[in-house]
Design an enzyme around this catalytic site. Sequence first.
Site, PDB file in Angstrom:
ATOM      1  N   LYS A  83     -31.178  31.592  -6.891  1.00  0.00           N
ATOM      2  CA  LYS A  83     -32.079  30.522  -7.360  1.00  0.00           C
ATOM      3  C   LYS A  83     -33.152  30.184  -6.325  1.00  0.00           C
ATOM      4  O   LYS A  83     -34.311  30.001  -6.664  1.00  0.00           O
ATOM      5  CB  LYS A  83     -31.276  29.234  -7.653  1.00  0.00           C
ATOM      6  CG  LYS A  83     -30.295  29.371  -8.798  1.00  0.00           C
ATOM      7  CD  LYS A  83     -29.547  28.076  -9.041  1.00  0.00           C
ATOM      8  CE  LYS A  83     -28.469  27.769  -8.016  1.00  0.00           C
ATOM      9  NZ  LYS A  83     -27.326  28.671  -7.996  1.00  0.00           N
ATOM     10  N   GLN A  94     -25.602  25.230  -8.105  1.00  0.00           N
ATOM     11  CA  GLN A  94     -24.479  25.848  -8.830  1.00  0.00           C
ATOM     12  C   GLN A  94     -24.984  26.570 -10.087  1.00  0.00           C
ATOM     13  O   GLN A  94     -26.100  27.064 -10.064  1.00  0.00           O
ATOM     14  CB  GLN A  94     -23.406  24.818  -9.198  1.00  0.00           C
ATOM     15  CG  GLN A  94     -22.600  24.310  -8.013  1.00  0.00           C
ATOM     16  CD  GLN A  94     -23.258  23.177  -7.264  1.00  0.00           C
ATOM     17  OE1 GLN A  94     -23.679  22.204  -7.866  1.00  0.00           O
ATOM     18  NE2 GLN A  94     -23.344  23.286  -5.959  1.00  0.00           N
TER      19      GLN A  94
HETATM   20  P1  IMO Z   1     -25.061  27.424  -5.221  1.00  0.00           P
HETATM   21  O1  IMO Z   1     -25.981  26.265  -5.480  1.00  0.00           O
HETATM   22  C1  IMO Z   1     -21.213  29.224  -6.093  1.00  0.00           C
HETATM   23  C2  IMO Z   1     -17.801  26.549  -6.754  1.00  0.00           C
HETATM   24  C3  IMO Z   1     -16.678  26.559  -5.738  1.00  0.00           C
HETATM   25  C4  IMO Z   1     -15.495  26.245  -6.637  1.00  0.00           C
HETATM   26  C5  IMO Z   1     -16.082  25.230  -7.616  1.00  0.00           C
HETATM   27  C6  IMO Z   1     -15.806  23.784  -7.243  1.00  0.00           C
HETATM   28  O2  IMO Z   1     -25.160  28.028  -3.884  1.00  0.00           O
HETATM   29  O3  IMO Z   1     -25.184  28.432  -6.314  1.00  0.00           O
HETATM   30  P2  IMO Z   1     -16.879  22.174  -5.415  1.00  0.00           P
HETATM   31  O4  IMO Z   1     -16.911  22.283  -3.913  1.00  0.00           O
HETATM   32  O5  IMO Z   1     -18.215  22.120  -6.066  1.00  0.00           O
HETATM   33  O6  IMO Z   1     -15.958  21.070  -5.894  1.00  0.00           O
HETATM   34  O7  IMO Z   1     -16.158  23.543  -5.891  1.00  0.00           O
HETATM   35  O8  IMO Z   1     -17.482  25.464  -7.633  1.00  0.00           O
HETATM   36  N1  IMO Z   1     -19.150  26.299  -6.202  1.00  0.00           N
HETATM   37  C7  IMO Z   1     -20.097  27.237  -6.075  1.00  0.00           C
HETATM   38  N2  IMO Z   1     -20.071  28.556  -6.307  1.00  0.00           N
HETATM   39  N3  IMO Z   1     -22.356  28.669  -5.680  1.00  0.00           N
HETATM   40  C8  IMO Z   1     -22.443  27.344  -5.484  1.00  0.00           C
HETATM   41  O9  IMO Z   1     -23.593  26.721  -5.235  1.00  0.00           O
HETATM   42  C9  IMO Z   1     -21.256  26.559  -5.623  1.00  0.00           C
HETATM   43  N4  IMO Z   1     -20.947  25.259  -5.467  1.00  0.00           N
HETATM   44  C10 IMO Z   1     -19.660  25.105  -5.842  1.00  0.00           C
HETATM   45  O10 IMO Z   1     -16.554  27.827  -5.133  1.00  0.00           O
HETATM   46  O11 IMO Z   1     -15.118  27.375  -7.375  1.00  0.00           O
END
Ligand code: IMO
Length: 388
Positions: free
Chosen positions: A16, A224
Amino acid sequence: MPVSLIIGGQWGDEGKAKVIDYLARDADFVVRYQGGANAGHTVVADGEKFAFHLLPSGVLYPHVTSILGGGMVIDPIALADEIDSVTKRGFALMDRMLISDQAHLVLPYHIQMDRGSEERLGKSSIGTTKKGITPAYVDKIGRRGVRMSDMGRPRGEFQDLMAKRIREANRDLKRHGFASVPVAKTIDALLVVRRKLSPLITDTRVVLWDAIDRGKRILCEGAQGVLLDIDHGTYPFVTSSHPSAGGAQVGTGLPPTSIDRVVGIFKAYCTRVGNGPFPTEDRGAGGKKLARIGNEFGTTTGRPRRCGWFDAVAARTAVKLNGITDIALTKLDVLDTFSEIKVCTSYRRGKKRIDYFPTDCRSLEKCRPHYEVLEGWGMTTDSFEKSQ
Ligand code: IMO
Ligand code: MG
């Protein structure tokens, strides 16, 4: 474009930041609307690499005002550190960034609770980033959260509020058998960052409404991805916010009618960090090769990402759910040396064909991917390595 929205179409890590960085050149404002330091966005500027967790990806452009929106949960200590480290590298951020007074704080006790809960769950853990995200959103929904606006209270009032909250949280931590948080030391640390962040805290909704009236261009940056959305993702293996398009409206205060473009970012294959169902996961040689060539290791936690094939069932669902108007497909070159490329076009549950991503994990776990196997474009490893 009055307002464009950029969202991750998969489980996060779709690249992203790269797309936002590209589109931010034409934007006046970049706004993050949900999540917190669980995000890991890598931006390369002038040959230098930056890993952002809380700062919006457009923050390095001098013409862009960056906003941390009200739907976020922000660790103020981590934010102050992130601002410092970018400032030290020559980027003057403080004049061109704002923080919503509605955003909730992630405090050290949230992090402690996240860590403790994950460790206790052991094998059945969610695999969170341990950044305190869920406990902070739990406090928000439980109406006992601390908001950025609270940092603006007189010093004594803020100190009293924090002492009360930390003591309450410590009682909870103790009840669960988790280590507690030092009261005085935590308050001291918060007072230091309060001084730094206070000038940036404001009602960012009004800033954005005014920007719309003045014809400014706004880019909303999702963290995410759709499949990690608390409602539309693989519940309970999700994050605790709304990365999908709906989250942008509540998380910024921008009216839904102002959003005229929704860009979905998809990787040419799929990855997932953390636990939970992943229908097209390839645990064999294919997945290992994707991980190696795609350098699939988490920016936030360094964990290796699980890898598999493009899932058009999930992508189709993401398009419908978010009204995606444009697609950016990233990391296509990772597939260069594959002689065969698998694309999952539907699922099979027993004899039934499934075209949309099920809402229920148990039902998803019974689905088998149905692949179309495409011929690769045949770049050999040699020519690939030469081109690097
Ligand atoms: P970006 O913005 C990939 C995943 C975590 C876990 C689940 C819950 O870089 O794409 P949390 O700490 O949010 O309570 O974890 O979400 N997760 C992500 N996976 N990219 C991210 O962010 C993530 N943020 C959280 O690995 O499975
Ligand atoms: Mg990431």
